[in-house]
Design a protein around this motif. Structure first.
Motif, PDB file in Angstrom:
ATOM      1  N   THR A 113       7.869  -1.271 -24.607  1.00  0.00           N
ATOM      2  CA  THR A 113       7.839   0.146 -25.031  1.00  0.00           C
ATOM      3  C   THR A 113       8.865   0.788 -24.251  1.00  0.00           C
ATOM      4  O   THR A 113       9.170   2.006 -24.566  1.00  0.00           O
TER       5      THR A 113
ATOM      6  N   GLU B 249      -0.615   6.178 -23.753  1.00  0.00           N
ATOM      7  CA  GLU B 249      -0.881   6.153 -25.197  1.00  0.00           C
ATOM      8  C   GLU B 249      -1.186   4.544 -25.843  1.00  0.00           C
ATOM      9  O   GLU B 249      -2.384   4.453 -26.608  1.00  0.00           O
TER      10      GLU B 249
ATOM     11  N   ARG C 219       3.524   6.518 -21.910  1.00  0.00           N
ATOM     12  CA  ARG C 219       3.543   5.570 -23.051  1.00  0.00           C
ATOM     13  C   ARG C 219       2.455   4.442 -22.785  1.00  0.00           C
ATOM     14  O   ARG C 219       1.741   4.036 -23.367  1.00  0.00           O
TER      15      ARG C 219
ATOM     16  N   GLN D  10       3.999   1.238 -32.567  1.00  0.00           N
ATOM     17  CA  GLN D  10       3.113   2.336 -32.796  1.00  0.00           C
ATOM     18  C   GLN D  10       2.603   2.080 -34.134  1.00  0.00           C
ATOM     19  O   GLN D  10       1.278   2.337 -34.455  1.00  0.00           O
TER      20      GLN D  10
END
Length: 313
Positions: A131, A168, A165, A141
């Motif tokens: 990422t 997420e 990140r 994603q």
């Protein structure tokens, strides 16, 4: 362990690289290591990655073909080079990495082929390192949203991550693997007290991000598998071995765990999952590099010899 082919398909996403060790270069990258062991253990697993259009990339492709890692999702980049990592091992066998940026796997492209492959796979393994650049992150994603069973391997390599990140990815994941230090990092980011036990930290993380399964590895102290599906936390000790290096031991642990967790032909207990995972991880730890050669007789002999050694304690 038996040589067998399981009716399970997986995809690993992210970095593939050359680890430049004091003893020479070795094929590496956490998701590539996981893919290698999954294929060795009978699960047909593709590696979705990108290498440079250079000699290092050609060498990786040739070696992956030799190791029976499927190549259909490998991409080539004409701008950025194949990844290399300088690996430093200290007197305690602890490892420090110097990871070059940017490289080809920072630019993994998205197409219909990649989307359809992930949609059809039984599980999708991805790590946090991939990422660090927006291109691969945006590809990831999209792919996560079509994946069936999402497996996050937390792999915090400073300075190649951000809290936002990581959070997420945790929200997306069904199964998460992290080590003891990474558990502490995430707990701190959530504002949990330092005095909380690891069990409380694990519960808070699972609650916050709606994670069904969390594995925390503790090196020589073994691993704990927390499951909301079965409502339990199960600890399994590590095997005592003479450590050569710890490179890839966590990756082999995850691969071995997944081969048992995703079986469709029989029920496997948490003890069996963790026993197999810790066995393969110990074998890799007492070997050189993340992807040593082995087969079923090799692992069976290792288990037998280790059982004899442990009778001395």
């Amino acid at each position: 362990m038996k040589n067998e082919r399981l009716n399970i398909n997986g995809i690993c996403f992210g970095e593939v690289l050359w680890d430049n060790l004091p003893t020479g270069r070795k094929l590496g990258g956490a998701p590539l290591n996981v893919a290698y062991h999954l294929n060795k253990l009978g699960i047909h697993t593709h590696m979705l990655t990108r290498v440079g259009d250079d000699a290092d990339g050609e060498d990786i492709i040739a070696l992956c073909a030799e190791l029976a890692i499927p190549l259909t999702l490998f991409q080539k980049d004409s701008t950025y080079p194949t990844s290399t990592v300088e690996v430093h091992i200290d007197e305690n066998r602890d490892v420090r990495y110097e990871i070059v940026f940017p490289v080809a796997w920072d630019y993994i492209a998205l197409g219909e082929k990649e989307i359809e492959a992930v949609r059809q796979a039984d599980f999708f393994v991805f790590g946090s390192l991939s990422t660090r650049n927006d291109i691969s992150y945006q590809t990831l994603q999209t792919l996560i949203k079509v994946a069936n069973y999402k497996v996050l391997d937390v792999n915090l390599r400073a300075p190649h991550y951000t809290r936002e990140r990581i959070f997420e990815l945790l929200y997306y994941a069904d199964l998460v693997k992290m080590n003891e230090e990474e558990l502490g990092f995430v707990a701190t980011w959530l504002g949990l007290p330092d005095t909380d036990t690891d069990a409380k930290k694990a519960e808070a993380i699972m609650t916050t991000f709606s994670i069904n399964e969390l594995i925390v590895t503790y090196g020589a102290k073994g691993a704990i598998y927390h499951s909301w599906l079965g409502k339990f936390s199960y600890h399994f000790p590590a095997l005592r071995v003479e450590v050569k290096d710890t490179i890839g031991s966590g990756d082999s642990f995850l691969a071995a765990f997944l081969t048992q967790r995703c079986r469709q032909d029989k029920q496997v207990t948490p003890e069996e999952m963790l026993e197999f995972a810790t066995t393969l991880s110990a074998f890799v730890t007492q070997s050189t590099g993340a992807c040593p050669s082995y087969d079923a007789p090799t692992i069976n002999r290792f288990v037998w010899l280790n059982s004899l050694d442990n009778t001395k304690y």
